[in-house]
Design a protein around this motif. Sequence first.
Motif, PDB file in Angstrom:
ATOM      1  N   TRP A  35       0.826  -1.206   0.000  1.00 43.60           N
ATOM      2  CA  TRP A  35       0.000   0.000   0.000  1.00 43.60           C
ATOM      3  C   TRP A  35       0.864   1.261   0.000  1.00 43.60           C
ATOM      4  CZ3 TRP A  35      -2.837  -2.624   4.541  1.00 43.60           C
ATOM      5  CH2 TRP A  35      -3.693  -3.613   4.032  1.00 43.60           C
ATOM      6  N   SER A  36       1.920   1.257   0.807  1.00 43.18           N
ATOM      7  CA  SER A  36       2.744   2.472   0.895  1.00 43.18           C
ATOM      8  C   SER A  36       3.503   2.736  -0.414  1.00 43.18           C
ATOM      9  CB  SER A  36       3.686   2.426   2.090  1.00 43.18           C
ATOM     10  OG  SER A  36       4.571   1.351   1.987  1.00 43.18           O
ATOM     11  N   GLU A  37       3.785   1.698  -1.175  1.00 44.73           N
ATOM     12  CA  GLU A  37       4.450   1.864  -2.473  1.00 44.73           C
ATOM     13  C   GLU A  37       3.520   2.426  -3.536  1.00 44.73           C
ATOM     14  OE1 GLU A  37       6.291  -1.706  -4.003  1.00 44.73           O
ATOM     15  OE2 GLU A  37       7.158  -2.145  -2.030  1.00 44.73           O
ATOM     16  N   VAL A  38       2.246   2.044  -3.476  1.00 40.93           N
ATOM     17  CA  VAL A  38       1.341   2.328  -4.588  1.00 40.93           C
ATOM     18  C   VAL A  38       0.352   3.465  -4.313  1.00 40.93           C
ATOM     19  CG1 VAL A  38      -0.210   1.228  -6.262  1.00 40.93           C
ATOM     20  CG2 VAL A  38       1.439  -0.157  -5.057  1.00 40.93           C
ATOM     21  N   ILE A  42      -0.691   8.327   2.521  1.00 41.24           N
ATOM     22  CA  ILE A  42      -1.209   7.448   3.573  1.00 41.24           C
ATOM     23  C   ILE A  42      -0.187   7.251   4.693  1.00 41.24           C
ATOM     24  CG2 ILE A  42      -2.863   6.243   2.092  1.00 41.24           C
ATOM     25  CD1 ILE A  42      -0.783   3.901   2.006  1.00 41.24           C
ATOM     26  N   ASP A  43       0.758   8.159   4.814  1.00 41.87           N
ATOM     27  CA  ASP A  43       1.856   7.995   5.774  1.00 41.87           C
ATOM     28  C   ASP A  43       1.391   7.764   7.212  1.00 41.87           C
ATOM     29  OD1 ASP A  43       3.575   8.299   3.670  1.00 41.87           O
ATOM     30  OD2 ASP A  43       4.064  10.390   4.118  1.00 41.87           O
ATOM     31  N   GLU A  44       0.412   8.556   7.659  1.00 41.76           N
ATOM     32  CA  GLU A  44      -0.053   8.428   9.036  1.00 41.76           C
ATOM     33  C   GLU A  44      -0.641   7.037   9.295  1.00 41.76           C
ATOM     34  OE1 GLU A  44      -3.282  10.411  12.086  1.00 41.76           O
ATOM     35  OE2 GLU A  44      -2.644  11.589  10.352  1.00 41.76           O
ATOM     36  N   ALA A  45      -1.462   6.561   8.387  1.00 39.48           N
ATOM     37  CA  ALA A  45      -2.059   5.224   8.538  1.00 39.48           C
ATOM     38  C   ALA A  45      -0.977   4.151   8.511  1.00 39.48           C
ATOM     39  CB  ALA A  45      -3.097   4.977   7.442  1.00 39.48           C
ATOM     40  N   THR A  51       3.387   0.494  13.798  1.00 40.11           N
ATOM     41  CA  THR A  51       3.423   0.422  15.265  1.00 40.11           C
ATOM     42  C   THR A  51       2.702  -0.827  15.750  1.00 40.11           C
ATOM     43  OG1 THR A  51       3.523   2.824  15.438  1.00 40.11           O
ATOM     44  CG2 THR A  51       2.777   1.618  17.397  1.00 40.11           C
ATOM     45  N   PHE A  52       1.527  -1.098  15.182  1.00 41.27           N
ATOM     46  CA  PHE A  52       0.791  -2.312  15.548  1.00 41.27           C
ATOM     47  C   PHE A  52       1.637  -3.548  15.263  1.00 41.27           C
ATOM     48  CE2 PHE A  52      -1.832  -5.934  14.390  1.00 41.27           C
ATOM     49  CZ  PHE A  52      -2.716  -6.025  15.464  1.00 41.27           C
ATOM     50  N   CYS A  53       2.281  -3.583  14.108  1.00 41.07           N
ATOM     51  CA  CYS A  53       3.096  -4.741  13.725  1.00 41.07           C
ATOM     52  C   CYS A  53       4.284  -4.927  14.675  1.00 41.07           C
ATOM     53  CB  CYS A  53       3.585  -4.605  12.281  1.00 41.07           C
ATOM     54  SG  CYS A  53       2.263  -4.818  11.054  1.00 41.07           S
TER      55      CYS A  53
END
Length: 193
Positions: A35-38, A42-45, A51-53
Amino acid sequence: MDKSMIAELYLSFAAVFCRPNQDVSDHLEELVDLWSEVIPEIDEAVQKLATFCREFPPGEQRLNALWEHYIPLFETGEVEASPYASVYSVEKGLVLGKEAFNVQQFYANCGYVMGEKSGELPDHLAVELEFCALLARNGQVEALMEFQKKHLTPFLKSILPRIKNSDRPVYSEIATILEVRQLNLQKEGDFVG
């Protein structure tokens, strides 16, 4: 964006909106990377998901954490965001309503039939996203655009704000990412990426 990447995006969202399973749980970082690549903006999400990971490394604890939030969000009690499109359509609150039939009819018209083993209703969020992946992978661009316009987009406009507002870790961030993806598609005027 090529059709295999579009299909992969739809499948990634479908995977997390299915009932939690060990495979998806253990590969959450890979989905976040995709998702972050494409998807821009969406940086905050992505940071919240990272953090969850870190807090819940792959394994049973992470899977349990996903279940802890999935069940009240989608399945039992005061369900926070029903995963069925029929609930948000004309006959409000009705699972397996007319929208489920319409979606199933659309699948059939495109040559797809849901198997008995799927265990889900045709208008489940994950099933609709998976169907979009099939259409994208098979190059059925017009059918994908029509399905998005008639079924998926109205459904997402109803369900994504509920998921986002639930403040459920992982799910609210992924709803934000999917919403950004859909908004970007609409701005581009190209439902296929």
